[in-house]
Design an enzyme around this catalytic site. Sequence first.
Site, PDB file in Angstrom:
ATOM      1  N   ARG A  52       1.237  55.252 -20.248  1.00  0.00           N
ATOM      2  CA  ARG A  52       0.869  55.716 -18.905  1.00  0.00           C
ATOM      3  C   ARG A  52       1.731  56.925 -18.523  1.00  0.00           C
ATOM      4  O   ARG A  52       2.852  57.089 -19.005  1.00  0.00           O
ATOM      5  CB  ARG A  52       1.001  54.595 -17.874  1.00  0.00           C
ATOM      6  CG  ARG A  52       2.438  54.096 -17.628  1.00  0.00           C
ATOM      7  CD  ARG A  52       3.019  54.653 -16.327  1.00  0.00           C
ATOM      8  NE  ARG A  52       4.395  54.299 -16.075  1.00  0.00           N
ATOM      9  CZ  ARG A  52       5.442  55.001 -16.483  1.00  0.00           C
ATOM     10  NH1 ARG A  52       5.289  56.092 -17.205  1.00  0.00           N
ATOM     11  NH2 ARG A  52       6.677  54.634 -16.174  1.00  0.00           N
ATOM     12  N   ARG A  86       4.486  51.689 -24.267  1.00  0.00           N
ATOM     13  CA  ARG A  86       4.934  50.303 -24.465  1.00  0.00           C
ATOM     14  C   ARG A  86       4.300  49.779 -25.750  1.00  0.00           C
ATOM     15  O   ARG A  86       3.081  49.861 -25.922  1.00  0.00           O
ATOM     16  CB  ARG A  86       4.502  49.467 -23.270  1.00  0.00           C
ATOM     17  CG  ARG A  86       5.122  48.105 -23.250  1.00  0.00           C
ATOM     18  CD  ARG A  86       4.903  47.444 -21.905  1.00  0.00           C
ATOM     19  NE  ARG A  86       5.714  48.019 -20.838  1.00  0.00           N
ATOM     20  CZ  ARG A  86       5.423  47.955 -19.549  1.00  0.00           C
ATOM     21  NH1 ARG A  86       4.308  47.374 -19.153  1.00  0.00           N
ATOM     22  NH2 ARG A  86       6.233  48.469 -18.655  1.00  0.00           N
ATOM     23  N   HIS A 129      14.583  49.385 -25.178  1.00  0.00           N
ATOM     24  CA  HIS A 129      14.211  50.670 -24.591  1.00  0.00           C
ATOM     25  C   HIS A 129      14.784  51.833 -25.397  1.00  0.00           C
ATOM     26  O   HIS A 129      15.960  51.812 -25.767  1.00  0.00           O
ATOM     27  CB  HIS A 129      14.781  50.809 -23.171  1.00  0.00           C
ATOM     28  CG  HIS A 129      14.158  49.879 -22.178  1.00  0.00           C
ATOM     29  ND1 HIS A 129      14.419  49.933 -20.829  1.00  0.00           N
ATOM     30  CD2 HIS A 129      13.264  48.875 -22.328  1.00  0.00           C
ATOM     31  CE1 HIS A 129      13.720  49.001 -20.203  1.00  0.00           C
ATOM     32  NE2 HIS A 129      13.020  48.335 -21.093  1.00  0.00           N
ATOM     33  N   GLU A 148       9.781  57.663 -22.489  1.00  0.00           N
ATOM     34  CA  GLU A 148      10.440  56.350 -22.562  1.00  0.00           C
ATOM     35  C   GLU A 148       9.568  55.403 -23.381  1.00  0.00           C
ATOM     36  O   GLU A 148       8.360  55.325 -23.169  1.00  0.00           O
ATOM     37  CB  GLU A 148      10.632  55.761 -21.158  1.00  0.00           C
ATOM     38  CG  GLU A 148      11.392  54.435 -21.213  1.00  0.00           C
ATOM     39  CD  GLU A 148      11.329  53.624 -19.922  1.00  0.00           C
ATOM     40  OE1 GLU A 148      12.387  53.357 -19.348  1.00  0.00           O
ATOM     41  OE2 GLU A 148      10.215  53.276 -19.486  1.00  0.00           O
TER      42      GLU A 148
HETATM   43  P1  0O2 Z   1       8.914  50.861 -12.893  1.00  0.00           P
HETATM   44  O1  0O2 Z   1       8.278  50.506 -11.600  1.00  0.00           O
HETATM   45  O2  0O2 Z   1       8.486  49.954 -14.028  1.00  0.00           O
HETATM   46  O3  0O2 Z   1       8.818  52.315 -13.259  1.00  0.00           O
HETATM   47  P2  0O2 Z   1      20.039  51.010 -15.356  1.00  0.00           P
HETATM   48  O4  0O2 Z   1      19.659  49.535 -15.181  1.00  0.00           O
HETATM   49  O5  0O2 Z   1      20.222  51.745 -14.077  1.00  0.00           O
HETATM   50  O6  0O2 Z   1      21.092  51.210 -16.406  1.00  0.00           O
HETATM   51  P3  0O2 Z   1      17.369  52.033 -15.476  1.00  0.00           P
HETATM   52  O7  0O2 Z   1      17.286  53.462 -15.130  1.00  0.00           O
HETATM   53  O8  0O2 Z   1      16.882  51.012 -14.465  1.00  0.00           O
HETATM   54  O9  0O2 Z   1      18.821  51.699 -16.025  1.00  0.00           O
HETATM   55  O10 0O2 Z   1      16.591  51.869 -16.803  1.00  0.00           O
HETATM   56  P4  0O2 Z   1      16.248  50.565 -17.565  1.00  0.00           P
HETATM   57  O11 0O2 Z   1      17.146  49.422 -17.261  1.00  0.00           O
HETATM   58  O12 0O2 Z   1      16.148  50.992 -18.989  1.00  0.00           O
HETATM   59  O13 0O2 Z   1      14.836  50.206 -16.939  1.00  0.00           O
HETATM   60  C1  0O2 Z   1      13.742  51.066 -17.051  1.00  0.00           C
HETATM   61  C2  0O2 Z   1      12.448  50.301 -16.850  1.00  0.00           C
HETATM   62  O14 0O2 Z   1      12.506  49.036 -17.534  1.00  0.00           O
HETATM   63  C3  0O2 Z   1      12.145  49.909 -15.424  1.00  0.00           C
HETATM   64  O15 0O2 Z   1      11.566  50.997 -14.780  1.00  0.00           O
HETATM   65  C4  0O2 Z   1      11.161  48.747 -15.633  1.00  0.00           C
HETATM   66  O16 0O2 Z   1       9.894  49.212 -16.045  1.00  0.00           O
HETATM   67  C5  0O2 Z   1      11.792  48.042 -16.801  1.00  0.00           C
HETATM   68  N1  0O2 Z   1      12.762  47.043 -16.301  1.00  0.00           N
HETATM   69  C6  0O2 Z   1      14.115  47.123 -16.310  1.00  0.00           C
HETATM   70  N2  0O2 Z   1      14.680  46.028 -15.796  1.00  0.00           N
HETATM   71  C7  0O2 Z   1      13.649  45.202 -15.446  1.00  0.00           C
HETATM   72  C8  0O2 Z   1      13.592  43.879 -14.868  1.00  0.00           C
HETATM   73  O17 0O2 Z   1      14.597  43.227 -14.557  1.00  0.00           O
HETATM   74  N3  0O2 Z   1      12.331  43.383 -14.663  1.00  0.00           N
HETATM   75  C9  0O2 Z   1      11.189  44.033 -15.001  1.00  0.00           C
HETATM   76  N4  0O2 Z   1      10.018  43.441 -14.762  1.00  0.00           N
HETATM   77  N5  0O2 Z   1      11.226  45.289 -15.542  1.00  0.00           N
HETATM   78  C10 0O2 Z   1      12.438  45.856 -15.756  1.00  0.00           C
HETATM   79  P5  0O2 Z   1      11.709  51.182 -13.201  1.00  0.00           P
HETATM   80  O18 0O2 Z   1      11.665  52.614 -12.923  1.00  0.00           O
HETATM   81  O19 0O2 Z   1      12.891  50.409 -12.696  1.00  0.00           O
HETATM   82  O20 0O2 Z   1      10.455  50.499 -12.641  1.00  0.00           O
END
Ligand code: 0O2
Length: 208
Positions: A52, A86, A129, A148
């Site tokens: 996406r 993904r 990731h 990503e």
């Molecule tokens: P969206 O709405 O999916 O775009 P950090 O934790 O700050 O070190 P960051 O930037 O949050 O790092 O990146 P991370 O942890 O690699 O997470 C990136 C994406 O992974 C998130 O995007 C989510 O899609 C997914 N993700 C991470 N943690 C979780 C979680 O606890 N639950 C779920 N369901 N998804 C998660 P966004 O932009 O946060 O959200």
Amino acid sequence: MVKFSDEEFVKLRRVLAIYEWAMEALLTKLNIVHEDLREFQGKDAIDYIASRIKTPESIAKKLQNLGKEITAANAQNSLFDIAGIRIICPFAKDIYFLADILRSMPDVNILSEKDYVSSPKPSGYRSYHLIIEVPVFFSGKTENIIVEIQIRTEAMNFWATLEHKARYKYSGDIPKHLSDELVTIADKIAELDNRMFLIHEIISLINS
Ligand code: 0O2
């Protein structure tokens, strides 16, 4: 609701087109890997691949959360998940196999990796990731574009989708009884993944 100005929106459309081209180029590489593994190597390590491009609304919201001005340049410089791929795998072991394949791809530069499979997040989230950079050639110039990649099993994906819905519903603040239950389920899902893998190994041994 926070939005791009008309002028910035025109710039953003161009930026999003470049991310789309980068993602398509990478998807072509991944689809070749998928087909080769399935048809010729007898190792079906990919169930399916989804992708996406982040919507302008979602980009604007994320920039606002980061305290950045809502501009196309800031989107490109501050966000790593404008283009997202993904990969869903049958088993957790396949996740590492695919990460290895990505690392070996020419023209794919790995910027960072996070292993939430062996070190799950406190929420229970499991996934692998990679933030990568791919070159895109267009109109006589090359740009390195960030994509990503999230690699996870179907069970991990099922959990993440449900937890994401809960997070959205409660505006990020899931009640404790629910978040505790989600952590418990995430652990159970990981155990289920392992037990399914063992059965798969036994069947493979019988067939060999
Ligand atoms: P969206 O709405 O999916 O775009 P950090 O934790 O700050 O070190 P960051 O930037 O949050 O790092 O990146 P991370 O942890 O690699 O997470 C990136 C994406 O992974 C998130 O995007 C989510 O899609 C997914 N993700 C991470 N943690 C979780 C979680 O606890 N639950 C779920 N369901 N998804 C998660 P966004 O932009 O946060 O959200």
